[in-house]
Design an enzyme around this catalytic site. Structure first.
Site, short mmCIF file in Angstrom:
data_model
loop_
_atom_site.label_atom_id
_atom_site.label_comp_id
_atom_site.label_asym_id
_atom_site.label_seq_id
_atom_site.Cartn_x
_atom_site.Cartn_y
_atom_site.Cartn_z
N TRP A 15 0.86 -1.19 0.00
CA TRP A 15 0.00 0.00 0.00
C TRP A 15 0.89 1.23 0.00
O TRP A 15 1.83 1.33 0.80
CB TRP A 15 -0.91 -0.03 1.23
CG TRP A 15 -1.84 1.13 1.37
CD1 TRP A 15 -2.64 1.67 0.42
CD2 TRP A 15 -2.07 1.89 2.56
NE1 TRP A 15 -3.37 2.72 0.93
CE2 TRP A 15 -3.03 2.88 2.25
CE3 TRP A 15 -1.56 1.84 3.86
CZ2 TRP A 15 -3.49 3.80 3.19
CZ3 TRP A 15 -2.02 2.75 4.79
CH2 TRP A 15 -2.98 3.72 4.45
N ASP A 49 -1.07 -5.75 9.34
CA ASP A 49 -2.06 -4.76 8.92
C ASP A 49 -3.26 -5.55 8.39
O ASP A 49 -3.17 -6.24 7.37
CB ASP A 49 -1.48 -3.87 7.82
CG ASP A 49 -2.45 -2.77 7.38
OD1 ASP A 49 -3.55 -2.68 7.96
OD2 ASP A 49 -2.10 -2.02 6.45
N LYS A 83 -13.55 -0.88 5.31
CA LYS A 83 -14.01 -1.73 4.22
C LYS A 83 -15.08 -2.72 4.67
O LYS A 83 -16.14 -2.83 4.07
CB LYS A 83 -12.84 -2.49 3.60
CG LYS A 83 -11.65 -1.64 3.18
CD LYS A 83 -11.99 -0.61 2.13
CE LYS A 83 -10.77 0.04 1.53
NZ LYS A 83 -9.91 0.75 2.47
#
Length: 419
Positions: A151, A232, A268
């Site tokens: 990311w 993560d 999300k």
């Protein structure tokens, strides 16, 4: 009385001084940041069938933002309860953090009683707290290894936290899958006791996740070198549709004796993007260590933002702690994950129907919101300029931007630039 000449002279001097002040402005050396090219180009395109595959948020099959029905119900309950708007504690809404820990680690996890956890400003905030905590207290080298690619914000967050950022091999451009051999080689080659960041599931940007057997090999390599694992987990449940399956790596590392730290996001999987709901946690050795770590997390958070927002955390807590809402949410998460899986299959199917001779199995082998298509930057430019299909130049697309209506046109566009 001043003469007209003197007045004019003074005015001229004042004007020169103003010019000098402007020329030496305090912010004269501030550089212009790069534009958000995908967003700007997409907005400027007047074609009514343009496709945006750059957005990092779920869209329904009509391409619209989606609010989960369970979230609507939970929010209604929160509002109806007419709770006050007092500050949360430094570490947030306790009903939320306790439930977030159970969701991540499992209700029977040995870690729950020795876990220091704080609510954070979504997953990015959790990473920032984690980076700052490691920069201040990690006993080894203040170096964190992130996957290549990762990311885009990972490196920036950790650098600003005070850590040195290195990279380890992760993705193979040749196989369009995991490069396990080189990944393990980099883990073994790193200085003993280094920090390694792992995406728990739905790797962003590639969509390539290790299998459970591969995770076991990764864990063994990390343990052998005495490295520290930082996970993560931004997509729990949103990747496979199963919250337990998506948490495998986190739970396996803990079961093997790793005192990991973890960044969680509820953007999300609950669609709470703008509510900024997340959590950061550290698995400690015992209750005494937990108390000390918790005290230092509070010391970090206090000057950073003092305490987190409460509304989104209350919504998440309502869902996680109410059995009926929790079951409804699990079903909705699976529906979102299944829609993305279906769009992957349809894209592959349409490309094959068009006669493409390329192997597109990587599209369905990958998982989560994002997919690495294998297209080059030049081909991505061509998609945008000639076909009004917008995504990042590295070939990453957001599968959530694909719909039943546009998947055929998308496949045609890719076929025309790739063959």
């Amino acid at each position: 009385m001043l003469s007209s000449l003197r007045i004019a002279s003074r005015r001229a001097a004042t004007a020169r001084n103003l010019v000098a002040v402007r020329a030496s402005s305090t912010w004269r050396n501030v550089a212009q940041g790069p534009p958000v090219r995908i967003t700007e180009a997409f907005k400027a395109d007047s074609f009514d069938k343009k496709i945006n595959l750059g957005v990092g948020a779920y869209r329904d099959d009509q391409g619209k933002p989606y609010v989960l029905p369970s979230v609507r119900k939970a929010e209604d309950k929160v509002i109806a309860s007419r709770m006050n708007k007092e500050y949360a504690g430094i570490t947030g809404v306790p009903e939320f953090t306790k439930a977030a820990a159970v969701l991540a680690y499992g209700k029977d996890s040995s870690a729950l009683d020795r876990l220091a956890i704080t609510q954070s400003i979504s997953g990015t905030g959790a990473l920032r707290i984690g980076g700052a905590f490691l920069a201040r207290w990690f006993p080894g080298a203040k170096t964190i290894y992130v996957p290549q690619p990762s990311w885009a914000n990972h490196a920036a967050v950790f650098k600003d936290s005070g850590l040195t950022v290195n990279k380890y091999n992760y993705y193979s451009k040749d196989t369009l899958g995991l490069n396990l051999e080189m990944m393990l080689g980099d883990i073994n080659a790193a200085y003993p006791g280094s920090i390694f960041l792992f995406h728990a599931c739905a790797h962003n940007p590639t969509g390539v996740d290790p299998t459970e057997e591969q995770w076991k090999k990764i864990e063994a390599a990390v343990k052998a070198k005495g490295h520290y694992a930082f996970f993560d987990m931004a997509y729990q449940g949103f990747a496979s549709g199963d919250v337990d399956k998506d948490a495998f790596a986190v739970r396996y590392f803990v079961s093997q004796g790793h005192d990991i730290c973890l960044a969680q996001s509820f953007a999300k999987n609950m669609g709470l993007y703008g509510e900024r709901v997340g959590a950061f946690s550290v698995v400690c050795a015992n209750q005494s260590e937990k108390a000390r770590v918790d005290s230092q997390i509070k010391i970090l958070v206090r000057p950073m933002y003092s305490n987190p927002p409460i509304h989104g955390a209350r919504i998440a807590a309502e869902i996680l702690n109410t059995p009926e809402l929790y079951e409804q949410w699990l079903g909705e998460v699976k529906e979102m994950a299944d829609r993305i899986i279906t769009m992957r299959a349809l894209l592959k199917e349409n490309l094959e129907k068009l006669g493409s001779q390329h192997d597109w199995s990587h599209i369905t082998n990958q998982i989560g919101m994002f997919a690495y298509t294998g297209l080059t930057p030049e081909q991505m430019d061509q998609l945008a300029k000639e076909h009004s299909v917008y995504a990042t130049k590295d070939g990453r697309i957001s599968v959530a931007g694909i719909t039943s209506e546009n998947v055929g046109r998308l496949a045609e566009a890719i076929f025309k630039v790739k063959g």
